[in-house]
Scaffold this motif. Structure first.
Motif, PDB file in Angstrom:
ATOM      1  N   SER A 123     -11.036   5.571   0.919  1.00 24.23           N
ATOM      2  CA  SER A 123     -10.475   5.387   0.112  1.00 24.23           C
ATOM      3  C   SER A 123      -9.520   4.573   0.145  1.00 24.23           C
ATOM      4  O   SER A 123      -8.375   5.648  -0.151  1.00 24.23           O
ATOM      5  CB  SER A 123     -11.591   4.071  -1.038  1.00 24.23           C
ATOM      6  OG  SER A 123     -11.337   5.926  -1.494  1.00 24.23           O
ATOM      7  N   ARG A 124      -8.636   4.069  -1.085  1.00 24.60           N
ATOM      8  CA  ARG A 124      -7.287   3.431  -1.385  1.00 24.60           C
ATOM      9  C   ARG A 124      -6.813   5.030  -2.735  1.00 24.60           C
ATOM     10  O   ARG A 124      -6.179   6.160  -2.297  1.00 24.60           O
ATOM     11  CB  ARG A 124      -6.918   2.512  -2.698  1.00 24.60           C
ATOM     12  CG  ARG A 124      -5.981   3.119  -3.934  1.00 24.60           C
ATOM     13  CD  ARG A 124      -5.200   1.429  -4.159  1.00 24.60           C
ATOM     14  NE  ARG A 124      -5.071   1.835  -5.408  1.00 24.60           N
ATOM     15  CZ  ARG A 124      -4.450   2.641  -6.599  1.00 24.60           C
ATOM     16  NH1 ARG A 124      -5.809   2.673  -7.014  1.00 24.60           N
ATOM     17  NH2 ARG A 124      -3.808   2.437  -7.477  1.00 24.60           N
ATOM     18  N   SER A 133       0.377   3.800  -3.155  1.00 26.83           N
ATOM     19  CA  SER A 133      -0.040   5.376  -2.866  1.00 26.83           C
ATOM     20  C   SER A 133       0.919   5.970  -3.271  1.00 26.83           C
ATOM     21  O   SER A 133       1.100   7.653  -3.832  1.00 26.83           O
ATOM     22  CB  SER A 133      -0.196   5.321  -1.521  1.00 26.83           C
ATOM     23  OG  SER A 133       0.483   4.777  -0.155  1.00 26.83           O
ATOM     24  N   THR A 148      -1.363   1.907   5.572  1.00 30.61           N
ATOM     25  CA  THR A 148       0.063   2.133   5.101  1.00 30.61           C
ATOM     26  C   THR A 148       1.087   1.303   6.046  1.00 30.61           C
ATOM     27  O   THR A 148       0.945   1.402   7.461  1.00 30.61           O
ATOM     28  CB  THR A 148       0.255   3.285   4.401  1.00 30.61           C
ATOM     29  OG1 THR A 148       0.558   4.331   5.579  1.00 30.61           O
ATOM     30  CG2 THR A 148      -0.498   3.620   2.951  1.00 30.61           C
ATOM     31  N   ASN A 204       0.854  -1.575   0.298  1.00 30.33           N
ATOM     32  CA  ASN A 204      -0.089  -0.090   0.070  1.00 30.33           C
ATOM     33  C   ASN A 204       0.845   1.061  -0.143  1.00 30.33           C
ATOM     34  O   ASN A 204       0.766   2.214  -0.589  1.00 30.33           O
ATOM     35  CB  ASN A 204      -1.284  -0.073   1.129  1.00 30.33           C
ATOM     36  CG  ASN A 204      -2.109  -0.987   1.296  1.00 30.33           C
ATOM     37  OD1 ASN A 204      -2.482  -1.775  -0.066  1.00 30.33           O
ATOM     38  ND2 ASN A 204      -2.449  -1.511   2.237  1.00 30.33           N
ATOM     39  N   TYR A 223      -7.297   0.997   4.456  1.00 27.96           N
ATOM     40  CA  TYR A 223      -6.048   0.490   3.409  1.00 27.96           C
ATOM     41  C   TYR A 223      -4.554   1.383   4.785  1.00 27.96           C
ATOM     42  O   TYR A 223      -4.241   2.606   4.127  1.00 27.96           O
ATOM     43  CB  TYR A 223      -6.077   1.923   2.011  1.00 27.96           C
ATOM     44  CG  TYR A 223      -5.555   2.366   1.236  1.00 27.96           C
ATOM     45  CD1 TYR A 223      -4.679   1.269  -0.305  1.00 27.96           C
ATOM     46  CD2 TYR A 223      -4.574   3.393   0.939  1.00 27.96           C
ATOM     47  CE1 TYR A 223      -4.416   1.115  -0.430  1.00 27.96           C
ATOM     48  CE2 TYR A 223      -3.469   3.444   0.011  1.00 27.96           C
ATOM     49  CZ  TYR A 223      -3.518   2.345  -0.810  1.00 27.96           C
ATOM     50  OH  TYR A 223      -2.653   2.336  -2.071  1.00 27.96           O
ATOM     51  N   GLY A 256      -7.227   6.204   5.952  1.00 28.60           N
ATOM     52  CA  GLY A 256      -6.728   4.379   5.239  1.00 28.60           C
ATOM     53  C   GLY A 256      -6.996   4.267   6.160  1.00 28.60           C
ATOM     54  O   GLY A 256      -7.677   2.386   5.844  1.00 28.60           O
TER      55      GLY A 256
END
Length: 563
Positions: free
Chosen positions: A139-140, A62, A226, A58, A224, A219
């Motif tokens: 969301s992503r 991103s 990271t 992720n 999502y 996230g």
């Protein structure tokens, strides 16, 4: 007969070596030694974890996608501002750079409130989403979108500076030869700007890779996660093996960042083109009848990026509870009174952030002058010391702030041997982390200025009998002062609102602006978070405006964004 190095220069070199050891070598060495202490077992276990692998993917996803989007958007904006006869360029540059100075978590909070079901601005025009519908930013795509907006100003600033450095004759010769805009862009501008575009892409990638505020607020609800967010969650969980686990995750993040910067250097060397002739004012392509349309489009972009989220932020701060429509009956100043007058944490946070950012800016201005001067010297020891410290600073800037925080926790979680003083949970530890994280920010403009100084100035002062301290005070520092001031301004504005470095280092009584806002939002006190964020944005705008006005009377280059 061998003549020893003058005492003043020897002390300055010793100071720089001590600073390099304390800020760069010791923390990062401790981080890697902790991560590797258990052998391959903890590393294999971490890499085999679904959570760690997912967070790594992720982060790469991103950071890379948002960096590419920021590169395209920032380059287009730089071309429009830098190569055309657009009016009010100074105003547009100021407004386009403003999102870079607004903290990422404040940006996230503002956009959450701007596009959510309780959005006061969208509610006024009847466009707010229905209650119960998933927030579009959780969301992503939401994370990538806000990272793009956050880092587009970085790309814009790098490309705009590169455009100012191009010899104008190259572009004019291509136009005389009949090259149209598309051919001029493809055959002339992009090849010449390739090293700067690569640097801008790497800068946006590294900045997005270490960003904590936006992935944390968007996230986590959107599942999502990271690497910086995973590190924060692991450290908050504590446990017997938490430091080793966190060190391994931080190592992964640091390795990715260093590899990205190494790849950047290799690509820049391959893409570099030799130029003949001094830089001149950038070309001004006449837009003709299209100029009002281009200016209107740019104004709409600025309004969408700034006005919509900031209006929603202020509107949320003016209602008693999040979700209540803003009307004359519901309007209240209680949230601002709570933040400014009743609670102690916000006042401490404003004081602490001002003190930390100001101290870091002044300290780095002085240290950067020493590093840059020795790096430009002709003697081998001075040049090696200055160049070595500069390289360590560049590497540390590439490493995400949360990794630097972990490194300083590992070093100072126990009292310092010999004196028994502990820096853990103190402002001093945050200050040291700031010096490490932002050293390169303050050093870049000073190093560029020092490289242009004529060595004969120092030789003449030596012949006149001036010792090192007198030469430094009377010759070098006055010449480097504008560049040092520019670097100090950037350090202050960057450190004043940050949350990535201090997220793991703050404690009660040592809050910063960034951590206080984040804690309000994370704890569900949305209106208080909005009120403090509004005050922070207002303070940032006021400071930038004041510096912009002062820049009219200061030497060129002191205020970085002035044309």
């Amino acid at each position: 007969m061998r003549v020893g190095r003058p005492r003043g220069e020897g002390l300055a070199l010793a100071l720089l070596l001590a600073v390099a050891a304390a800020l760069f070598v010791l923390p990062l060495a401790r981080l890697f030694s902790t991560g590797l202490a258990g052998g391959a077992g903890p590393i294999v276990e971490t890499l085999g974890s679904d959570a760690a692998r997912g967070a790594l993917l992720n982060s790469l996803d991103s950071a890379s996608v948002s960096a590419l989007c920021a590169l395209v958007l920032g380059t287009v904006l730089a071309f429009v501002i830098g190569l055309t006869d657009l009016r009010a360029k100074g105003v547009f540059v100021f407004l386009l750079l403003l999102p870079m100075m607004i903290p990422p978590h404040v940006t996230a909070i503002a956009w959450i409130q701007a596009l959510g079901p309780s959005s006061p601005v969208l509610g006024w025009v009847g466009l707010q989403p229905e209650i119960g519908v998933a927030h579009p930013l959780y969301s992503r795509e939401g994370v990538i979108g806000l990272l793009t907006l956050q880092h587009t100003p970085l790309v814009f600033l790098v490309v705009l500076a590169a455009l100012r450095g191009l010899p104008r004759e190259v572009i004019e010769a291509a136009r005389i030869a009949g090259a149209g805009p598309a051919r001029l862009l493809r055959r002339i501008l992009l090849p010449l700007l390739a090293p700067s575009l690569i640097a801008a892409l790497a800068l946006a990638f590294v900045s997005a890779l270490g960003n904590f505020g936006i992935p944390a607020l968007l996230g986590i609800p959107g599942r999502y996660v990271t690497l910086p967010v995973l590190i924060w969650r692991r450290l908050a969980g504590f446990g017997p093996s938490v430091l080793t686990d966190v060190a391994v995750l931080a190592m992964m993040l640091a390795v990715v960042a260093v590899l990205a910067v190494t790849l950047q250097g290799w690509l820049q060397r391959r893409a570099r083109s030799g130029l003949i002739g001094p830089p001149q004012p950038a070309l001004r392509i006449a837009l003709g009848r299209a100029r009002p349309g281009v200016e209107a489009a740019l104004a709409l972009f600025v309004a969408g990026v700034l006005a919509l989220p900031l209006a929603s932020l202020v509107a949320t701060a003016l209602v008693p509870t999040y979700g209540v429509p803003l009307t004359l009956q519901s309007l209240t100043w209680d949230n601002f009174a709570e933040v400014l007058l009743r609670q102690g944490a916000p006042a401490r946070a404003f004081f602490n952030s001002t003190l930390l950012a100001g101290t870091a800016a002044l300290a780095l201005a002085g240290l950067s002058a020493l590093v840059a001067l020795f790096g430009a010297r002709r003697d081998r020891l001075g040049r090696a010391t200055g160049g070595g410290v500069a390289t360590l600073a560049e590497m540390s800037y590439a490493i995400p702030g949360i990794v630097i925080s972990i490194a300083f926790i590992l070093v100072y979680i126990r009292p310092i041997p010999g004196i028994g003083v502990s820096l853990y949970n103190t402002l001093a530890l945050i200050l040291l982390a700031y010096l490490t994280a932002y050293f390169a920010v303050g050093l870049k403009p000073v190093a560029a200025a020092a490289g242009q100084l004529d060595p004969a100035l120092d030789d003449a002062a030596r012949v006149s009998g001036a010792r090192f301290g007198r030469r430094l005070w009377r010759v070098h520092l006055p010449l480097l002062a504008p560049a040092a001031a520019s670097g100090a301004i950037l350090v202050f504005l960057t450190a004043y609102n940050e949350v990535t470095v201090s997220a793991l280092l703050w404690s009660r009584g040592n809050e910063t602006i960034g951590t206080t806002i984040f804690n309000y939002e994370d704890g569900g006190y949305t209106t208080l978070a909005a009120a403090m964020s509004s005050i922070t944005v207002l303070a940032t705008i006021a400071l930038m405006t004041l510096l912009d006005r002062l820049g009219q009377r200061l030497p060129p280059g002191v205020v970085p964004w002035r044309l």
